[in-house]
Design a protein around this motif. Sequence first.
Motif, short mmCIF file in Angstrom:
data_model
loop_
_atom_site.label_atom_id
_atom_site.label_comp_id
_atom_site.label_asym_id
_atom_site.label_seq_id
_atom_site.Cartn_x
_atom_site.Cartn_y
_atom_site.Cartn_z
N UNK A 148 35.00 32.67 -29.59
CA UNK A 148 36.14 32.01 -28.99
C UNK A 148 37.23 31.86 -30.04
N UNK A 149 38.47 32.05 -29.61
CA UNK A 149 39.65 31.97 -30.48
C UNK A 149 40.50 30.81 -29.99
N UNK A 150 40.84 29.91 -30.91
CA UNK A 150 41.47 28.64 -30.53
C UNK A 150 42.76 28.44 -31.33
N UNK A 151 43.85 28.15 -30.61
CA UNK A 151 45.13 27.82 -31.24
C UNK A 151 45.58 26.45 -30.75
N UNK A 152 46.57 25.87 -31.43
CA UNK A 152 47.07 24.55 -31.04
C UNK A 152 48.51 24.39 -31.52
N UNK A 153 49.22 23.49 -30.85
CA UNK A 153 50.57 23.14 -31.27
C UNK A 153 50.51 22.10 -32.39
N UNK A 154 49.83 22.47 -33.48
CA UNK A 154 49.69 21.61 -34.65
C UNK A 154 50.18 22.37 -35.86
N UNK A 155 50.92 21.71 -36.72
CA UNK A 155 51.46 22.37 -37.90
C UNK A 155 50.35 22.99 -38.72
N UNK A 156 50.52 24.26 -39.10
CA UNK A 156 49.60 24.98 -39.98
C UNK A 156 48.20 25.15 -39.39
N UNK A 157 48.06 25.04 -38.08
CA UNK A 157 46.74 25.12 -37.47
C UNK A 157 46.15 26.52 -37.55
N UNK A 158 46.96 27.54 -37.29
CA UNK A 158 46.43 28.89 -37.26
C UNK A 158 45.54 29.12 -36.05
N UNK A 159 44.67 30.12 -36.16
CA UNK A 159 43.76 30.46 -35.07
C UNK A 159 42.32 30.36 -35.56
N UNK A 160 41.57 29.42 -34.98
CA UNK A 160 40.17 29.25 -35.33
C UNK A 160 39.31 30.28 -34.61
N UNK A 161 38.24 30.71 -35.26
CA UNK A 161 37.29 31.65 -34.69
C UNK A 161 35.91 31.01 -34.76
N UNK A 162 35.21 30.99 -33.62
CA UNK A 162 33.89 30.36 -33.56
C UNK A 162 32.91 31.31 -32.88
N UNK A 163 31.76 31.50 -33.52
CA UNK A 163 30.71 32.38 -32.98
C UNK A 163 29.89 31.60 -31.96
N UNK A 164 30.07 31.96 -30.69
CA UNK A 164 29.43 31.21 -29.61
C UNK A 164 27.91 31.40 -29.58
N UNK A 165 27.41 32.42 -30.22
CA UNK A 165 25.96 32.61 -30.27
C UNK A 165 25.27 31.45 -30.98
N UNK A 166 26.01 30.69 -31.76
CA UNK A 166 25.45 29.51 -32.43
C UNK A 166 25.04 28.43 -31.43
N UNK A 167 25.54 28.53 -30.21
CA UNK A 167 25.20 27.53 -29.20
C UNK A 167 23.80 27.71 -28.65
N UNK A 168 23.14 28.83 -28.96
CA UNK A 168 21.81 29.08 -28.42
C UNK A 168 20.77 28.10 -28.94
N UNK A 169 20.96 27.63 -30.13
CA UNK A 169 19.96 26.75 -30.75
C UNK A 169 20.66 25.69 -31.58
N UNK A 170 20.92 24.55 -30.94
CA UNK A 170 21.59 23.44 -31.61
C UNK A 170 20.61 22.27 -31.67
N UNK A 171 20.03 22.01 -32.83
CA UNK A 171 19.09 20.89 -32.93
C UNK A 171 19.81 19.55 -32.84
N UNK A 172 19.25 18.64 -32.05
CA UNK A 172 19.75 17.28 -31.96
C UNK A 172 21.24 17.21 -31.64
N UNK A 173 21.68 17.83 -30.55
CA UNK A 173 23.10 17.76 -30.19
C UNK A 173 23.47 16.36 -29.70
N UNK A 174 24.80 16.00 -29.74
CA UNK A 174 25.92 16.85 -30.13
C UNK A 174 26.15 16.82 -31.64
N UNK A 175 26.72 17.92 -32.16
CA UNK A 175 27.02 18.03 -33.58
C UNK A 175 28.49 18.38 -33.75
N UNK A 176 28.95 18.31 -34.99
CA UNK A 176 30.29 18.77 -35.36
C UNK A 176 30.15 20.16 -35.96
#
Length: 427
Positions: A148-176
């Motif tokens: 997933x690619x994420x942008x925002x109307x925030x100064x210097x935010x840029x575009x975040x990239x997150x590997x969604x496959x990490x959601x397959x195994x999240x111990x003790x959710x929710x996490x940051x």
Amino acid sequence: MKQLRCLPHLLYLLFIVWACSSDDSNFGDPGSNQNPPPTTGGDEPDIGDGAVNRGFAPCEGGSADIYSCDGYDLLLQINPAAFGAGRANDIWGWTDTTTSREYALLGLDNGTAFIDITDTENPVYLGKMLTATTESIWRDLKVYQDFVYVVAESAMHGMQVFDLKRLRNVPNPPVVFEADARYTLIGNCHNVVINEEMGFAYPVGTARNDAFNGGVHFVDIQNPTAPNGVGGYADDGYTHDAQVVTYNGPDTDYTGREIFVGSNEDQIVIVDITDKASPSRIETLTYPNIGYTHQGWFTEDHRFFILGDELDETDFGFNSRTLVFDFADLDNPQLHMTYLGPTGAIDHNGYVLGNQFFLANYTAGVRILDISQIENEVITEEAFFDTFPQSNVAQFNGVWSVYPYFQSGKIILSDTNSGLFVIQSSN
């Protein structure tokens, strides 16, 4: 006059500041330039411990729980506070093709939440990726492959990239979660468009004084965690939103070409961007009673382009107005028809699936339009689900966006006030 085109954002921001002035909910440190490392659960409400605001409610007699409806049942509703946020904004979905699990990716004022909605009776809030810099009521996200690619109307935010496959195994959710990568050749950015077929992301609505005048940037994401900027298009000014397709419509002059259709505040812009080093304008067009040219989407045959204007309801007193353009000849596009909805609510984002157009309609909820007779200038409303029962007036409350592409038939909505909704056809 160009400076005045940011008026809808200013008015919305003033409204949100007023509406949220008594809300002190917060999560983490969104002002930090560094995403914190993943943490264990306990810092946020656990969806399984009562944070679900409403569960299944069938649409019977025109209502599902407190919501007006026609043809769609409520499966799930969760407020932004459950995700440690004050407001919600954009939404997209991801299906893990390995596990077949379905996830809602919900934009928030202070980050992006990831929720497993495979079993809506037992949803799992897996965690949140915090905003890269500061909070913003405008955040946008799209998916390419399993990222997933994420942008925002925030100064210097840029575009975040997150590997969604990490959601397959999240111990003790929710996490940051930390981002897997961050593209910083842009700063604030209103929206991001992705052509999944070609592997390019197109950030739009960046700073008006940047290299492309707030137009579109071309970013190669074929290596998903190493985004590579390869140019852009600046000739027609600021682009608020856009769609990019590998064209397969009736105009054979452009078959197989990569076509950009930009909603550029006071005009629609059609550009051939196949050659990233030398994009070529095809045509620009306007229409009567322009308030703010906001967002549009092709029909699946690429014949028609369905557009929403965000301010025509407030500026001209229309009921929710949807404009349809005939793109049979990209060099000579024509206004084909205008559809007026049953309420005066402001239309926002709309997406096509087959012969249906799913329209996020702010205070009037999501409206599902039958476009099977669009060539004959006929559009009819076949169903709706109204997430904002207080009213249907022209205000910036209610449904921001809709994602209708899960194979299960689930439809996910983002409501600025009430967060995540999952609905499904009663049939």
